[in-house]
Design a protein around this motif. Sequence first.
Motif, PDB file in Angstrom:
ATOM      1  N   VAL A  23       0.842  -1.199   0.000  1.00 51.17           N
ATOM      2  CA  VAL A  23       0.000   0.000   0.000  1.00 51.17           C
ATOM      3  C   VAL A  23       0.878   1.251   0.000  1.00 51.17           C
ATOM      4  O   VAL A  23       0.618   2.218  -0.733  1.00 51.17           O
ATOM      5  CB  VAL A  23      -0.940  -0.003   1.218  1.00 51.17           C
ATOM      6  CG1 VAL A  23      -1.679   1.327   1.335  1.00 51.17           C
ATOM      7  CG2 VAL A  23      -1.943  -1.157   1.114  1.00 51.17           C
ATOM      8  N   ALA A  24       1.936   1.238   0.802  1.00 52.83           N
ATOM      9  CA  ALA A  24       2.849   2.389   0.848  1.00 52.83           C
ATOM     10  C   ALA A  24       3.497   2.632  -0.514  1.00 52.83           C
ATOM     11  O   ALA A  24       3.656   3.781  -0.945  1.00 52.83           O
ATOM     12  CB  ALA A  24       3.921   2.157   1.913  1.00 52.83           C
ATOM     13  N   TYR A  25       3.863   1.549  -1.192  1.00 52.21           N
ATOM     14  CA  TYR A  25       4.475   1.696  -2.514  1.00 52.21           C
ATOM     15  C   TYR A  25       3.477   2.282  -3.506  1.00 52.21           C
ATOM     16  O   TYR A  25       3.827   3.136  -4.335  1.00 52.21           O
ATOM     17  CB  TYR A  25       4.976   0.342  -3.007  1.00 52.21           C
ATOM     18  CG  TYR A  25       5.529   0.380  -4.408  1.00 52.21           C
ATOM     19  CD1 TYR A  25       6.785   0.922  -4.658  1.00 52.21           C
ATOM     20  CD2 TYR A  25       4.784  -0.117  -5.488  1.00 52.21           C
ATOM     21  CE1 TYR A  25       7.300   0.968  -5.948  1.00 52.21           C
ATOM     22  CE2 TYR A  25       5.296  -0.079  -6.772  1.00 52.21           C
ATOM     23  CZ  TYR A  25       6.549   0.461  -7.004  1.00 52.21           C
ATOM     24  OH  TYR A  25       7.049   0.516  -8.281  1.00 52.21           O
ATOM     25  N   ALA A  26       2.233   1.851  -3.444  1.00 54.95           N
ATOM     26  CA  ALA A  26       1.209   2.385  -4.348  1.00 54.95           C
ATOM     27  C   ALA A  26       0.999   3.875  -4.110  1.00 54.95           C
ATOM     28  O   ALA A  26       0.839   4.653  -5.058  1.00 54.95           O
ATOM     29  CB  ALA A  26      -0.098   1.623  -4.160  1.00 54.95           C
ATOM     30  N   VAL A  27       1.021   4.287  -2.845  1.00 52.12           N
ATOM     31  CA  VAL A  27       0.885   5.717  -2.526  1.00 52.12           C
ATOM     32  C   VAL A  27       2.073   6.496  -3.064  1.00 52.12           C
ATOM     33  O   VAL A  27       1.922   7.610  -3.594  1.00 52.12           O
ATOM     34  CB  VAL A  27       0.726   5.905  -1.010  1.00 52.12           C
ATOM     35  CG1 VAL A  27       0.760   7.399  -0.650  1.00 52.12           C
ATOM     36  CG2 VAL A  27      -0.578   5.280  -0.518  1.00 52.12           C
ATOM     37  N   GLU A  28       3.275   5.926  -2.969  1.00 53.58           N
ATOM     38  CA  GLU A  28       4.466   6.584  -3.520  1.00 53.58           C
ATOM     39  C   GLU A  28       4.323   6.771  -5.029  1.00 53.58           C
ATOM     40  O   GLU A  28       4.664   7.832  -5.563  1.00 53.58           O
ATOM     41  CB  GLU A  28       5.712   5.747  -3.226  1.00 53.58           C
ATOM     42  CG  GLU A  28       6.142   5.751  -1.770  1.00 53.58           C
ATOM     43  CD  GLU A  28       7.350   4.858  -1.551  1.00 53.58           C
ATOM     44  OE1 GLU A  28       7.880   4.329  -2.557  1.00 53.58           O
ATOM     45  OE2 GLU A  28       7.769   4.695  -0.391  1.00 53.58           O
ATOM     46  N   GLN A  29       3.825   5.758  -5.708  1.00 55.71           N
ATOM     47  CA  GLN A  29       3.622   5.870  -7.152  1.00 55.71           C
ATOM     48  C   GLN A  29       2.592   6.938  -7.482  1.00 55.71           C
ATOM     49  O   GLN A  29       2.720   7.670  -8.472  1.00 55.71           O
ATOM     50  CB  GLN A  29       3.182   4.517  -7.722  1.00 55.71           C
ATOM     51  CG  GLN A  29       4.231   3.428  -7.623  1.00 55.71           C
ATOM     52  CD  GLN A  29       5.489   3.771  -8.385  1.00 55.71           C
ATOM     53  OE1 GLN A  29       6.489   4.172  -7.795  1.00 55.71           O
ATOM     54  NE2 GLN A  29       5.449   3.634  -9.697  1.00 55.71           N
ATOM     55  N   ALA A  30       1.562   7.034  -6.641  1.00 55.52           N
ATOM     56  CA  ALA A  30       0.551   8.060  -6.850  1.00 55.52           C
ATOM     57  C   ALA A  30       1.138   9.455  -6.679  1.00 55.52           C
ATOM     58  O   ALA A  30       0.860  10.374  -7.465  1.00 55.52           O
ATOM     59  CB  ALA A  30      -0.605   7.846  -5.881  1.00 55.52           C
ATOM     60  N   GLN A  31       1.959   9.645  -5.655  1.00 51.61           N
ATOM     61  CA  GLN A  31       2.585  10.937  -5.429  1.00 51.61           C
ATOM     62  C   GLN A  31       3.538  11.295  -6.556  1.00 51.61           C
ATOM     63  O   GLN A  31       3.619  12.460  -6.972  1.00 51.61           O
ATOM     64  CB  GLN A  31       3.325  10.923  -4.091  1.00 51.61           C
ATOM     65  CG  GLN A  31       2.385  10.884  -2.883  1.00 51.61           C
ATOM     66  CD  GLN A  31       3.130  10.776  -1.570  1.00 51.61           C
ATOM     67  OE1 GLN A  31       4.097  10.021  -1.453  1.00 51.61           O
ATOM     68  NE2 GLN A  31       2.679  11.512  -0.570  1.00 51.61           N
ATOM     69  N   ALA A  32       4.260  10.289  -7.091  1.00 51.39           N
ATOM     70  CA  ALA A  32       5.158  10.554  -8.214  1.00 51.39           C
ATOM     71  C   ALA A  32       4.375  11.009  -9.437  1.00 51.39           C
ATOM     72  O   ALA A  32       4.805  11.928 -10.158  1.00 51.39           O
ATOM     73  CB  ALA A  32       5.973   9.300  -8.543  1.00 51.39           C
ATOM     74  N   ALA A  33       3.225  10.404  -9.685  1.00 53.73           N
ATOM     75  CA  ALA A  33       2.389  10.820 -10.813  1.00 53.73           C
ATOM     76  C   ALA A  33       1.833  12.226 -10.587  1.00 53.73           C
ATOM     77  O   ALA A  33       1.728  13.025 -11.530  1.00 53.73           O
ATOM     78  CB  ALA A  33       1.254   9.821 -11.012  1.00 53.73           C
ATOM     79  N   ALA A  34       1.482  12.538  -9.333  1.00 53.93           N
ATOM     80  CA  ALA A  34       0.969  13.873  -9.028  1.00 53.93           C
ATOM     81  C   ALA A  34       2.034  14.937  -9.268  1.00 53.93           C
ATOM     82  O   ALA A  34       1.729  16.049  -9.720  1.00 53.93           O
ATOM     83  CB  ALA A  34       0.483  13.920  -7.582  1.00 53.93           C
TER      84      ALA A  34
END
Length: 359
Positions: A23-34
């Motif tokens: 879940v933490a990795y998915a959030v990191e990917q989301a922040q990178a896209a943002a």
Amino acid sequence: MTVSDARRLLVPVADSETVRNTVAYAVEQAQAAADEGRSVELHFVVVASTRALDPDAPTELGEATELLDRVDVWIEEDLGTEPPGWLTITEEVLGADRYLFSPGDYADTLVEYGAEHGIDTVVLDPEYRPGGAAPMLRPLEVELSRGEFEIERAPVERRAQQTVLARAASLPKYLTLFGASYVFYMLLSAYTPFDFFTGAVTATLVTLLLAPITFSQQPSVTRLPVQLARLLLYIPYLLWEIALANFQIAYVVLHPSLPIDPEIVELRAAVWGDAAVTTLANSITLTPGTLTVSVSDRAFDIHSLTGGSREDLFDGGLERAVRFVFYGREAAAIPSPRERGDGGRPDGQSTDEEVAGDD
């Protein structure tokens, strides 16, 4: 923030050792896209590992909802705030209304969801095993490749195995194993005071040594008496099947032409859980004419001596009876292997005659 095309990530979650880090990795990917000026959709889904007819279904569906609640908390921890405007979070429980058997069935559920929501990337937990305890990630990845999205395995580390084993023991496991060991010991004893004492000592030793590794899932103390009562009904049925098979094999052995047709076939049985799988495998072996060679992911490799023994096997009588013992009357109505399209050939395909007969 200038918002360009959205990135849509699908994250299947299960109660694994690495789900938190996934879940933490998915959030990191989301922040990178943002940071690239893109809006993000995070889809966290639980593919129900149970079947709608399983008596544990309400409990497991409740556990799925609880897991998604934990995902909410983890997301807020990782973001340090409530989800910002650029992030949309969707959480759903999938597959509870259908029978899921193989990795392909789970993949179909995820592929359908991905197509419906325009998913571009699936983030997989390395420990994600929706079908049970057996490793499924490799075949699941192959099945998911049918979808129009990228597949990315979260680069997270697993906990030490000894931590898992240390947490494996529980009071229901101790009580269940002690009771089974004690009853078995007493069945072989003379029921003297000394036997009662040594039985208790032996059962205690067995329980202390084996409780952490005996069960892959928590035994249900409330369901166990019901299952034992059904098992008492199953035993006469099994003995009857063994008797019939003995007569069939005796006929073959005494026949002048010895009409045997040995063949190893694969039975994809609609049973789940260690106890049910073990019961079915041993029942098949106890029935003359069939021998369970190996079991993997509920796929049984079975040596059959005659065509008649294969016919009986794929008619599904034993399988239905085992489902009745462990899951109840409604589960016994699940179609037999032949009705599910498994005609008993080595490759799991029906013969031409069987297909014609179905028409």
